[in-house]
Motif scaffolding. Sequence first.
Motif, short mmCIF file in Angstrom:
data_model
loop_
_atom_site.label_atom_id
_atom_site.label_comp_id
_atom_site.label_asym_id
_atom_site.label_seq_id
_atom_site.Cartn_x
_atom_site.Cartn_y
_atom_site.Cartn_z
N GLY A 1 1.47 -1.22 0.09
CA GLY A 1 -0.07 0.03 -0.18
C GLY A 1 0.79 1.46 0.46
N MET A 2 0.48 2.12 -0.36
CA MET A 2 1.23 2.98 -0.81
C MET A 2 0.75 4.43 0.29
SD MET A 2 0.87 6.32 -3.43
CE MET A 2 2.24 7.58 -3.54
N GLU A 3 0.44 4.03 1.66
CA GLU A 3 0.33 5.38 2.98
C GLU A 3 1.09 4.11 3.06
OE1 GLU A 3 -0.78 7.60 4.49
OE2 GLU A 3 -1.31 8.04 3.23
N ALA A 4 1.28 2.23 3.38
CA ALA A 4 2.02 2.06 4.49
C ALA A 4 3.88 2.51 4.01
CB ALA A 4 1.53 0.62 4.29
N TRP A 5 3.87 2.31 3.15
CA TRP A 5 5.35 2.87 1.80
C TRP A 5 5.77 3.98 2.40
CZ3 TRP A 5 9.14 -0.03 -0.26
CH2 TRP A 5 9.70 0.52 -1.40
N MET A 6 4.98 5.01 1.94
CA MET A 6 5.54 6.15 2.51
C MET A 6 5.57 7.00 4.38
SD MET A 6 5.12 7.33 -0.37
CE MET A 6 5.46 9.37 -0.54
N LYS A 7 5.00 5.96 4.75
CA LYS A 7 5.71 6.16 6.43
C LYS A 7 6.39 5.56 6.55
CE LYS A 7 3.01 5.71 10.35
NZ LYS A 7 1.98 6.07 10.92
N GLU A 8 6.52 4.35 6.00
CA GLU A 8 7.74 3.47 6.47
C GLU A 8 8.93 4.02 5.68
OE1 GLU A 8 9.48 -0.90 4.92
OE2 GLU A 8 7.42 -1.00 5.50
N ASN A 9 8.97 4.78 4.78
CA ASN A 9 10.31 5.24 3.83
C ASN A 9 10.36 6.78 4.25
OD1 ASN A 9 11.13 3.21 2.94
ND2 ASN A 9 9.48 2.56 2.35
N LEU A 10 9.80 8.01 5.10
CA LEU A 10 9.36 9.16 4.96
C LEU A 10 9.80 9.31 6.40
CD1 LEU A 10 6.91 10.76 3.34
CD2 LEU A 10 9.87 10.80 2.32
N SER A 11 10.86 10.30 7.45
CA SER A 11 10.90 10.18 8.54
C SER A 11 9.36 11.09 9.09
CB SER A 11 11.63 11.73 8.62
OG SER A 11 11.33 13.15 7.78
N GLU A 12 9.29 10.94 10.32
CA GLU A 12 8.03 11.59 10.93
C GLU A 12 8.31 12.33 10.64
OE1 GLU A 12 6.37 12.47 14.83
OE2 GLU A 12 7.35 10.72 15.12
N LYS A 13 8.42 13.68 10.28
CA LYS A 13 8.13 15.04 9.88
C LYS A 13 8.09 15.43 8.59
CE LYS A 13 10.90 17.82 13.11
NZ LYS A 13 11.98 18.89 13.26
N ASP A 14 8.65 14.73 7.35
CA ASP A 14 8.58 14.15 5.64
C ASP A 14 6.85 13.85 6.08
OD1 ASP A 14 10.83 15.61 5.31
OD2 ASP A 14 12.45 13.62 4.77
N TYR A 15 6.65 12.62 6.88
CA TYR A 15 5.15 12.32 6.51
C TYR A 15 4.59 13.67 6.71
CZ TYR A 15 1.67 8.13 7.13
OH TYR A 15 0.51 7.72 6.68
N GLU A 16 4.46 13.53 7.71
CA GLU A 16 3.46 14.82 8.10
C GLU A 16 3.42 15.67 7.42
OE1 GLU A 16 4.66 16.88 11.69
OE2 GLU A 16 4.24 14.78 13.12
N SER A 17 4.00 15.99 6.12
CA SER A 17 4.40 16.51 5.31
C SER A 17 3.92 16.59 4.34
CB SER A 17 6.04 17.87 5.26
OG SER A 17 5.67 18.29 3.87
N TYR A 18 4.18 15.32 4.47
CA TYR A 18 3.27 15.00 2.78
C TYR A 18 1.57 15.10 2.88
CZ TYR A 18 1.32 10.43 0.60
OH TYR A 18 0.80 9.93 -0.55
N HIS A 19 1.18 14.90 4.53
CA HIS A 19 -0.23 14.80 4.10
C HIS A 19 -0.58 16.39 5.11
CE1 HIS A 19 -1.48 10.72 4.93
NE2 HIS A 19 -0.23 10.50 5.33
N GLY A 20 -0.08 17.54 4.57
CA GLY A 20 0.02 18.49 4.42
C GLY A 20 -0.10 19.37 6.01
N LYS A 21 0.48 18.67 6.97
CA LYS A 21 0.64 19.03 7.97
C LYS A 21 1.91 19.88 8.41
CE LYS A 21 -2.47 14.80 10.01
NZ LYS A 21 -1.63 13.79 9.97
N LYS A 22 2.33 20.52 10.00
CA LYS A 22 3.22 21.49 9.75
C LYS A 22 3.44 20.72 10.80
CE LYS A 22 2.02 25.58 8.80
NZ LYS A 22 2.68 26.26 6.82
N SER A 23 4.64 21.04 10.58
CA SER A 23 5.37 20.13 11.80
C SER A 23 5.84 20.77 12.60
CB SER A 23 7.12 19.21 11.52
OG SER A 23 7.80 19.70 10.22
N ASN A 24 6.52 20.80 13.78
CA ASN A 24 7.20 21.71 14.59
C ASN A 24 8.12 21.49 14.21
OD1 ASN A 24 4.88 21.89 15.47
ND2 ASN A 24 5.10 21.02 17.56
N GLU A 25 9.33 22.62 13.83
CA GLU A 25 10.77 22.95 12.84
C GLU A 25 11.17 23.82 14.02
OE1 GLU A 25 11.65 22.42 9.29
OE2 GLU A 25 10.11 20.68 8.66
#
Length: 120
Positions: free
Chosen positions: A96-120
């Motif tokens: 699944g693409m969702e699982a693939w993205m979550k597994e292969n992105l950092s937490e911050k990148d994954y949040e960004s992928y979903h359009g969420k603001k990360s605390n940088e």
Amino acid sequence: MKHPNPMNQKYQEDFLNQCPEDMREYHARIFRIGNVAYRYHQLAATPSNEVLESYYAEWLEGIPANIREDMKKKGFNQCKTMFPFTRYVNEQEDVGMEAWMKENLSEKDYESYHGKKSNE
């Protein structure tokens, strides 16, 4: 994750090296997300052509009639690299693409992928 094509890797590295400091991380993140998505879609080339053709026939049955006719006209060879079809293939192969993205992105990148603001 780096792009699998060395020329694209070099382009991305050169772009980031020339990028203004305040924009570098933004563009690096866009490249990382894009590279992970690109590699996901590349996975669809791993099944045999026989299996892919079977998936193609199944995929055609599941899409709206007007789109189905267009995809039939384009044919298997043109459709086998289109993102809707490659995602279908990967889902059929239990990737699944969702699982693939979550597994292969950092937490911050994954949040960004979903359009969420990360605390940088």
